[in-house]
Design a protein around this motif. Structure first.
Motif, mmCIF file in Angstrom:
data_model
loop_
_atom_site.group_PDB
_atom_site.id
_atom_site.type_symbol
_atom_site.label_atom_id
_atom_site.label_comp_id
_atom_site.label_asym_id
_atom_site.label_seq_id
_atom_site.Cartn_x
_atom_site.Cartn_y
_atom_site.Cartn_z
ATOM 1 N N HIS A 135 40.216 101.455 57.443
ATOM 2 C CA HIS A 135 40.425 100.046 57.779
ATOM 3 C C HIS A 135 39.796 99.630 59.111
ATOM 4 O O HIS A 135 40.474 99.138 60.009
ATOM 5 C CB HIS A 135 41.922 99.727 57.805
ATOM 6 N N PRO A 136 38.494 99.800 59.295
ATOM 7 C CA PRO A 136 37.859 99.322 60.529
ATOM 8 C C PRO A 136 37.830 97.803 60.564
ATOM 9 O O PRO A 136 37.668 97.136 59.543
ATOM 10 C CB PRO A 136 36.442 99.901 60.441
ATOM 11 N N ASN A 137 38.017 97.249 61.757
ATOM 12 C CA ASN A 137 37.964 95.808 61.955
ATOM 13 C C ASN A 137 36.550 95.455 62.419
ATOM 14 O O ASN A 137 36.211 95.610 63.598
ATOM 15 C CB ASN A 137 39.002 95.367 62.988
ATOM 16 N N PRO A 149 37.753 98.916 66.365
ATOM 17 C CA PRO A 149 39.182 99.185 66.199
ATOM 18 C C PRO A 149 39.526 99.449 64.738
ATOM 19 O O PRO A 149 38.826 99.009 63.828
ATOM 20 C CB PRO A 149 39.837 97.891 66.690
ATOM 21 N N THR A 150 40.617 100.194 64.528
ATOM 22 C CA THR A 150 41.135 100.449 63.184
ATOM 23 C C THR A 150 42.646 100.267 63.202
ATOM 24 O O THR A 150 43.292 100.250 64.258
ATOM 25 C CB THR A 150 40.814 101.881 62.705
ATOM 26 N N GLY A 163 45.828 102.146 70.689
ATOM 27 C CA GLY A 163 46.462 100.839 70.740
ATOM 28 C C GLY A 163 45.497 99.779 70.235
ATOM 29 O O GLY A 163 44.400 100.087 69.774
ATOM 30 N N GLU A 164 45.892 98.517 70.340
ATOM 31 C CA GLU A 164 45.053 97.424 69.871
ATOM 32 C C GLU A 164 43.806 97.273 70.743
ATOM 33 O O GLU A 164 43.806 97.634 71.924
ATOM 34 C CB GLU A 164 45.840 96.115 69.865
ATOM 35 N N ALA A 165 42.778 96.718 70.153
ATOM 36 C CA ALA A 165 41.551 96.407 70.886
ATOM 37 C C ALA A 165 40.971 95.122 70.323
ATOM 38 O O ALA A 165 40.468 95.098 69.195
ATOM 39 C CB ALA A 165 40.546 97.543 70.789
ATOM 40 N N TRP A 166 41.057 94.049 71.094
ATOM 41 C CA TRP A 166 40.570 92.739 70.672
ATOM 42 C C TRP A 166 39.503 92.262 71.658
ATOM 43 O O TRP A 166 39.369 92.772 72.762
ATOM 44 C CB TRP A 166 41.705 91.716 70.627
ATOM 45 N N ASN A 167 38.782 91.237 71.250
ATOM 46 C CA ASN A 167 37.816 90.573 72.143
ATOM 47 C C ASN A 167 36.845 91.575 72.765
ATOM 48 O O ASN A 167 36.515 91.485 73.955
ATOM 49 C CB ASN A 167 38.542 89.801 73.244
#
Length: 244
Positions: free
Chosen positions: A16-18, A32-33, A57-61
């Motif tokens: 599930h890569p974003n 991120p996944t 953890g999360e990784a956005w932007n």
């Protein structure tokens, strides 16, 4: 597979890569996944397909600035951490915690962004170090619509006359004098007409050519604004062509 295109088998496999927050530096791909154990941020060396966990953890932007990748990670209580990574364990660390950082924009070797601060917004910048993550003095009156052009940062900010256009050159905060350019609007429009003819002659089309479709922050600019972005006193097509 045709033309050298083939699937890459990551090791270990990352489900599930974003793809919306994927960035690259050299042969390294960062993404991120999310799985049953939560969110993760990975680096994969495309030359070997070997994956390394960068952040648990999360990784956005995610935003590339030079050889660094900046990203944000939310935590409880409406707080968001700004991180940076160079792909190594030692080079991955949290820079600062903010309330709602947004509009990350790379300019040269720095990241510019806005954060919520009480009832207004503030303008911040970071060179990838903790001490170099700081507020941009004088740009704290609801900055918005950040846009890089020719090594400068352009943005709007509330002022005494309404919404004003500003730019940052290095450490200097400069108000773009749209009024001065507006006084020469007739001459500018004539030069724009000449530029449109030149664009058509070089095969860039008529209406809708490069000169007509110059944009800043996702919106169409009037001739006066196009000249202003090119720089005060440069009421000429050469000034705006630097943005194309």
């Amino acid at each position: 597979w045709e033309n050298g295109t083939r699937p890459v088998e990551f090791s270990p496999p990352n489900p599930h890569p974003n793809l919306s927050y994927m960035s690259s530096v050299g042969t390294n791909l960062f993404y991120p996944t999310r799985d049953d154990d939560g969110s993760h941020f990975w680096r994969v060396d495309m030359s070997s397909a070997e994956s390394t966990l960068i952040h648990d953890g999360e990784a956005w932007n995610t935003t590339r600035v030079g050889d660094l990748i900046f990203f944000t990670s939310e935590r409880a209580g409406n707080a968001t951490d700004l991180w940076r990574t160079d792909g190594t364990e030692a080079g991955t660390f949290r820079l600062r915690t903010f309330a709602g950082p947004r509009d990350p924009t790379a300019v040269g070797e720095e990241l510019f962004f806005t954060v919520s601060a009480g009832g207004s917004d503030e303008h911040w910048r970071s060179d990838g170090t903790i001490e170099g993550t700081r507020r941009q003095e004088g740009a704290n009156n609801s900055p918005a619509f950040l846009h890089e052009s020719n090594g400068s940062l352009f943005f709007t900010m509330d002022g005494s006359s309404g919404t004003e256009l500003w730019r940052i050159d290095g450490e200097q905060l400069v108000a773009v004098d749209v009024g001065a350019v507006e006084r020469a609007a007739v001459g500018v429009e004539g030069q724009l007409d000449h530029a449109r003819e030149a664009d058509r002659a070089h095969g860039h089309g008529g209406a809708g050519g490069r000169v007509d479709t110059l944009q800043l922050s996702g919106r169409r600019l009037a001739p006066v604004e196009r000249a202003a972005v090119g720089g005060e006193g440069r009421q000429c097509v050469a000034g705006e062509r630097e943005l194309l």
